[in-house]
Design an enzyme around this catalytic site. Structure first.
Site, PDB file in Angstrom:
ATOM      1  N   TYR A   1      -2.325  -0.423  10.073  1.00  0.00           N
ATOM      2  CA  TYR A   1      -2.544  -0.968   8.716  1.00  0.00           C
ATOM      3  C   TYR A   1      -1.244  -0.849   7.904  1.00  0.00           C
ATOM      4  CZ  TYR A   1      -3.960  -1.050   3.818  1.00  0.00           C
ATOM      5  OH  TYR A   1      -4.033  -1.324   2.468  1.00  0.00           O
TER       6      TYR A   1
ATOM      7  N   SER B   1       0.834  -1.209   0.000  1.00  0.00           N
ATOM      8  CA  SER B   1       0.000   0.000   0.000  1.00  0.00           C
ATOM      9  C   SER B   1       0.865   1.253   0.000  1.00  0.00           C
ATOM     10  CB  SER B   1      -0.858  -0.015   1.267  1.00  0.00           C
ATOM     11  OG  SER B   1      -1.381   1.258   1.515  1.00  0.00           O
TER      12      SER B   1
HETATM   13  N1  NAD Z   1      -8.512  -0.097  -2.405  1.00  0.00           N
HETATM   14  C1  NAD Z   1      -7.419   0.638  -2.129  1.00  0.00           C
HETATM   15  O1  NAD Z   1      -7.422   1.860  -2.243  1.00  0.00           O
HETATM   16  C2  NAD Z   1      -6.143  -0.042  -1.696  1.00  0.00           C
HETATM   17  C3  NAD Z   1      -4.986   0.763  -1.561  1.00  0.00           C
HETATM   18  C4  NAD Z   1      -3.806   0.153  -1.151  1.00  0.00           C
HETATM   19  C5  NAD Z   1      -3.759  -1.204  -0.908  1.00  0.00           C
HETATM   20  N2  NAD Z   1      -4.886  -1.947  -1.034  1.00  0.00           N
HETATM   21  C6  NAD Z   1      -4.795  -3.392  -0.745  1.00  0.00           C
HETATM   22  O2  NAD Z   1      -5.302  -4.099  -1.870  1.00  0.00           O
HETATM   23  C7  NAD Z   1      -5.911  -5.310  -1.437  1.00  0.00           C
HETATM   24  C8  NAD Z   1      -7.327  -5.389  -1.957  1.00  0.00           C
HETATM   25  O3  NAD Z   1      -8.052  -4.272  -1.456  1.00  0.00           O
HETATM   26  P1  NAD Z   1      -9.562  -3.989  -1.796  1.00  0.00           P
HETATM   27  O4  NAD Z   1      -9.732  -2.522  -1.880  1.00  0.00           O
HETATM   28  O5  NAD Z   1     -10.007  -4.859  -2.902  1.00  0.00           O
HETATM   29  O6  NAD Z   1     -10.233  -4.442  -0.409  1.00  0.00           O
HETATM   30  P2  NAD Z   1     -11.485  -5.394  -0.116  1.00  0.00           P
HETATM   31  O7  NAD Z   1     -11.732  -5.288   1.347  1.00  0.00           O
HETATM   32  O8  NAD Z   1     -12.609  -5.067  -1.041  1.00  0.00           O
HETATM   33  O9  NAD Z   1     -10.928  -6.830  -0.481  1.00  0.00           O
HETATM   34  C9  NAD Z   1     -10.227  -7.651   0.426  1.00  0.00           C
HETATM   35  C10 NAD Z   1     -10.953  -8.994   0.519  1.00  0.00           C
HETATM   36  O10 NAD Z   1     -10.188  -9.834   1.381  1.00  0.00           O
HETATM   37  C11 NAD Z   1     -11.087 -10.571   2.182  1.00  0.00           C
HETATM   38  N3  NAD Z   1     -10.391 -10.925   3.431  1.00  0.00           N
HETATM   39  C12 NAD Z   1      -9.989 -10.073   4.404  1.00  0.00           C
HETATM   40  N4  NAD Z   1      -9.414 -10.760   5.406  1.00  0.00           N
HETATM   41  C13 NAD Z   1      -9.447 -12.074   5.055  1.00  0.00           C
HETATM   42  C14 NAD Z   1      -9.024 -13.275   5.676  1.00  0.00           C
HETATM   43  N5  NAD Z   1      -8.470 -13.265   6.889  1.00  0.00           N
HETATM   44  N6  NAD Z   1      -9.229 -14.454   5.038  1.00  0.00           N
HETATM   45  C15 NAD Z   1      -9.824 -14.467   3.809  1.00  0.00           C
HETATM   46  N7  NAD Z   1     -10.251 -13.365   3.178  1.00  0.00           N
HETATM   47  C16 NAD Z   1     -10.073 -12.177   3.792  1.00  0.00           C
HETATM   48  C17 NAD Z   1     -12.277  -9.654   2.422  1.00  0.00           C
HETATM   49  O11 NAD Z   1     -13.476 -10.361   2.681  1.00  0.00           O
HETATM   50  C18 NAD Z   1     -12.348  -8.874   1.107  1.00  0.00           C
HETATM   51  O12 NAD Z   1     -13.323  -9.418   0.219  1.00  0.00           O
HETATM   52  C19 NAD Z   1      -5.806  -5.321   0.085  1.00  0.00           C
HETATM   53  O13 NAD Z   1      -4.653  -6.055   0.437  1.00  0.00           O
HETATM   54  C20 NAD Z   1      -5.626  -3.844   0.425  1.00  0.00           C
HETATM   55  O14 NAD Z   1      -4.960  -3.680   1.656  1.00  0.00           O
HETATM   56  C21 NAD Z   1      -6.080  -1.407  -1.428  1.00  0.00           C
END
Ligand code: NAD
Length: 335
Positions: free
Chosen positions: A152, A127
């Site tokens: 985080y 991130s």
């Molecule tokens: N969206 C953003 O702006 C952003 C920015 C930087 C990093 N990220 C990273 O990108 C990745 C995807 O993010 P996103 O926006 O799609 O988030 P999201 O929350 O929509 O997707 C993450 C998914 O992981 C699942 N999950 C969480 N913990 C879990 C566990 N212990 N076991 C199984 N499943 C689990 C959740 O149910 C969810 O569906 C994440 O790692 C997030 O930290 C996202």
């Protein structure tokens, strides 16, 4: 190829899975379908993936080591794209343990499974928040990232360190992707663009943090997916002449690489709100408030090495991306 996508019911995971299925790959998607935000969005995303015969979904808790090992015993993966995590900066202040369970315990379980299966390439979501107190913009992957300001961010930085260790000890090829504020249709309701849209349409007041003096590098989801898919093809090579004192922090003598994926265009919060108002055709009622603990002032990605290595950098304009989001939002919520 056979791909494992963790977090496949999540925002970025579902779009990544769909893109790989469209390219003709086989995808095993796993997710625990937790209720951090409205679960019906997760079920909705899985509905569009269910149309592809090459997609299989398994409900899986990543912190459950045996359950993770079972999936790896049933499939041999060519690529593992690890996107599951407890996301959100602000929630990590209220609920730190969720981050330890999903982002640290879950991640080591994925690393161990990949190590034992000798997965050809593990790609995982880091991130932009790892830049923390870094004040040199644009953020470069060669910058030091030792001063996170939320748990985080600390878990994401820890993932990079854990990944490097596995690349070094076991020669597991691993690439970490620092995503910058990802937005788009089917996005996350906990993020500002989503809640601002809901509140503006409902004529509720929005909280404008740090009195609007914040900047974010907003990145459209299709651009993130394009970057993830291209990077998955590019297995990092160990740099034989690399040393800590002379080398770039994003590379290593191990098969390890870190990239930024961002729009390389940092937008003021005020401009961002103006753009949402334009695409919705409605003015926001604003309440100017102080900065939230855990937030950073600005994010801005340098993507030169992404461009050099995979020939791509995000390029969707904020206006186009927000128009797509607003069209989806009105249609989905019938407003
Ligand atoms: N969206 C953003 O702006 C952003 C920015 C930087 C990093 N990220 C990273 O990108 C990745 C995807 O993010 P996103 O926006 O799609 O988030 P999201 O929350 O929509 O997707 C993450 C998914 O992981 C699942 N999950 C969480 N913990 C879990 C566990 N212990 N076991 C199984 N499943 C689990 C959740 O149910 C969810 O569906 C994440 O790692 C997030 O930290 C996202």
């Amino acid at each position: 190829m056979k791909y494992l996508i963790t977090g496949a019911a999540g925002f970025i995971g579902a779009f990544t899975a769909r893109s790989l299925l469209e390219q003709g790959h086989e995808v095993i998607g796993v997710d625990n379908l937790n209720d951090y935000y409205d679960v019906s969005l997760k079920h909705g995303r899985l509905e569009w993936l269910a149309h592809y015969p090459a997609f299989q979904f398994v409900t899986l808790e990543l912190s459950d080591r045996q359950a993770v090992n079972q999936v790896f015993s049933q499939h041999e993966f060519d690529r593992v794209i690890h996107l599951a995590a407890q996301a959100g900066v602000r929630y990590s202040i209220e609920n730190p343990h969720a981050y330890v369970d999903s982002n640290l315990v879950g991640f080591v379980n994925i690393l161990e499974a990949c190590r034992h299966q000798q997965t050809p390439h593990l790609v995982f979501a880091s991130s932009s928040s790892v830049y923390g107190l870094n004040d040199r913009i644009p953020y470069q992957t060669s910058d030091r990232v030792d001063h996170p300001v939320s748990l985080y961010a600390a878990t994401k930085k820890s993932n990079e360190l854990m990944a490097h260790t596995y690349a070094h000890l076991y020669r597991l090829p691993v690439t970490g992707l620092r995503f910058f504020t990802v937005y788009g249709p089917w996005g996350r309701p906990d993020m500002a663009y989503f809640s601002f849209t809901r509140k503006i349409l409902a004529e509720e007041t929005i909280d404008v943090f740090n009195h609007g003096k914040m900047q974010r590098d907003f990145t459209y989801v299709d651009d993130i997916v394009e970057g993830v898919c291209r990077v998955a093809e590019k297995i990092p090579q160990p740099q034989s002449d690399w040393t800590v004192s002379t080398g770039d922090a994003s590379r290593s003598s191990a098969p390890y690489k870190i990239y930024n994926i961002g729009n390389h265009n940092s937008v003021e919060l005020g401009t961002f709100i103006d753009t949402i108002e334009q695409v919705l055709g409605k003015k926001a009622k604003k309440n100017y408030v102080d900065m939230q603990p855990g937030d950073v002032l600005a994010t801005y990605a340098d993507v030169d090495d992404l461009m050099a290595d995979v020939g791509f950098a995000p390029n969707t304009s904020l206006a186009t991306g927000l128009e797509n989001f607003a069209r989806w939002y009105r249609d989905y919520y019938k407003v």
